[in-house]
Design an enzyme around this catalytic site. Sequence first.
Site, PDB file in Angstrom:
ATOM      1  N   LYS A   1       0.838  -1.205   0.000  1.00 16.13           N
ATOM      2  CA  LYS A   1       0.000   0.000   0.000  1.00 16.13           C
ATOM      3  C   LYS A   1       0.873   1.256   0.000  1.00 16.13           C
ATOM      4  O   LYS A   1       0.585   2.230  -0.705  1.00 16.13           O
ATOM      5  CB  LYS A   1      -0.936  -0.020   1.217  1.00 16.13           C
ATOM      6  CG  LYS A   1      -1.988  -1.130   1.129  1.00 16.13           C
ATOM      7  CD  LYS A   1      -2.768  -1.341   2.416  1.00 16.13           C
ATOM      8  CE  LYS A   1      -3.648  -2.584   2.323  1.00 16.13           C
ATOM      9  NZ  LYS A   1      -4.413  -2.871   3.540  1.00 16.13           N
TER      10      LYS A   1
ATOM     11  N   GLN B   1      -4.334  -1.758   9.786  1.00 15.43           N
ATOM     12  CA  GLN B   1      -4.248  -3.082   9.160  1.00 15.43           C
ATOM     13  C   GLN B   1      -4.786  -4.156  10.110  1.00 15.43           C
ATOM     14  O   GLN B   1      -4.408  -4.212  11.278  1.00 15.43           O
ATOM     15  CB  GLN B   1      -2.790  -3.386   8.765  1.00 15.43           C
ATOM     16  CG  GLN B   1      -2.597  -4.654   7.953  1.00 15.43           C
ATOM     17  CD  GLN B   1      -3.260  -4.625   6.569  1.00 15.43           C
ATOM     18  OE1 GLN B   1      -3.447  -3.579   5.965  1.00 15.43           O
ATOM     19  NE2 GLN B   1      -3.636  -5.784   6.072  1.00 15.43           N
TER      20      GLN B   1
ATOM     21  N   ASP C   1     -10.770   2.544   4.287  1.00 17.01           N
ATOM     22  CA  ASP C   1     -11.004   1.098   4.190  1.00 17.01           C
ATOM     23  C   ASP C   1     -12.500   0.776   4.107  1.00 17.01           C
ATOM     24  O   ASP C   1     -12.878  -0.352   3.805  1.00 17.01           O
ATOM     25  CB  ASP C   1     -10.435   0.383   5.428  1.00 17.01           C
ATOM     26  CG  ASP C   1      -9.130  -0.348   5.127  1.00 17.01           C
ATOM     27  OD1 ASP C   1      -8.925  -0.739   3.962  1.00 17.01           O
ATOM     28  OD2 ASP C   1      -8.336  -0.532   6.062  1.00 17.01           O
TER      29      ASP C   1
HETATM   30  N1  GUN Z   1      -6.678  -7.164   6.403  1.00 13.93           N
HETATM   31  C1  GUN Z   1      -7.039  -7.891   5.322  1.00 13.93           C
HETATM   32  N2  GUN Z   1      -7.546  -7.085   4.356  1.00 13.93           N
HETATM   33  C2  GUN Z   1      -7.487  -5.823   4.843  1.00 13.93           C
HETATM   34  C3  GUN Z   1      -7.851  -4.563   4.299  1.00 13.93           C
HETATM   35  O1  GUN Z   1      -8.351  -4.428   3.185  1.00 13.93           O
HETATM   36  N3  GUN Z   1      -7.634  -3.492   5.117  1.00 13.93           N
HETATM   37  C4  GUN Z   1      -7.107  -3.619   6.363  1.00 13.93           C
HETATM   38  N4  GUN Z   1      -6.962  -2.510   7.094  1.00 13.93           N
HETATM   39  N5  GUN Z   1      -6.764  -4.783   6.890  1.00 13.93           N
HETATM   40  C5  GUN Z   1      -6.947  -5.874   6.126  1.00 13.93           C
END
Ligand code: GUN
Length: 292
Positions: A52, A96, A119
């Site tokens: 990211k 995350q 998100d």
């Molecule tokens: N863990 C697995 N997929 C995601 C996501 O799209 N965003 C976040 N913050 N954590 C995750």
Amino acid sequence: MELLNGKETSQIIMKEISDAVRNRKSEGKKIPHLAAILVGGDGGSITYVNNKLRACEACGFESTLMRYDDSVSEEVLLNKIHTLNEDKSIDGFIVQLPLPPHIDETKVILAIDPMKDVDGFHPMNLGKMALNMPAFISATPSGIIELIRRYELDTAGKRCVIIGRSNIVGMPLSILLSQNKEFGNCTVTLTHSQTKNLKEICLQADIVIAALGQPGFVKEDMVKEGAVVIDVGITRVKDESKKTGWRLSGDVDFDQVAPKCSYISPVPGGVGPMTVASLMMNTLKAMDLKGK
Ligand code: GUN
């Protein structure tokens, strides 16, 4: 059979975003700033967050990573979230997941300002999404819809079977694909661990979306000829032939299933990169919203 090439598609999207950012910059406007909170040392989570942050760089965004040890208290994390909510230089941020068991994920998600929740995990955004109102839509479902849009796949009136009902993927995707709009209008069946006759249900599907997190779960005898198959799985499996000792595996047995499909997304290089591109789209949107 045609590949749904998420890697290539995400690069096209990120080029569009970086062009938009460059234009903003040349007009003296602010550039988007994404922050990420990463707790602990899980290899998968570190990789995702690094991807990211790398995407931020490719898009010309500013980014900030905040790392905490596994032992961080819930209070420290919530305080950080409150600080980020107030910080005018940050347009959006993510925490995350998963978090260590002593931290209440729901509390954490509820603490995020919905306007910075790129998100799309906050109930305010999920609720608005369900009502087809403007909202941040979580990155994996919106990445899948974007992949469908870019390949101009027909969804109206199609039977879509989703395997897996997670809050992050299956549940929101089932709503989006059933809504009365472009790249919606599917007849959706959301299946899960208690579903009976899964194979028979999948065999009726024009579109199969596998999001259950079990490597190679979808076999050739579960997919009808000409179906579209989208693989959301991304699990590390042991592979002694690799330098790392592992490789990424999807939820679909690609070699078996691919010859039957009209379109199929590979792992890696399918949904994963689209998820990152969607997060970038959401961050750009967060900055635009703030300007209003
Ligand atoms: N863990 C697995 N997929 C995601 C996501 O799209 N965003 C976040 N913050 N954590 C995750």
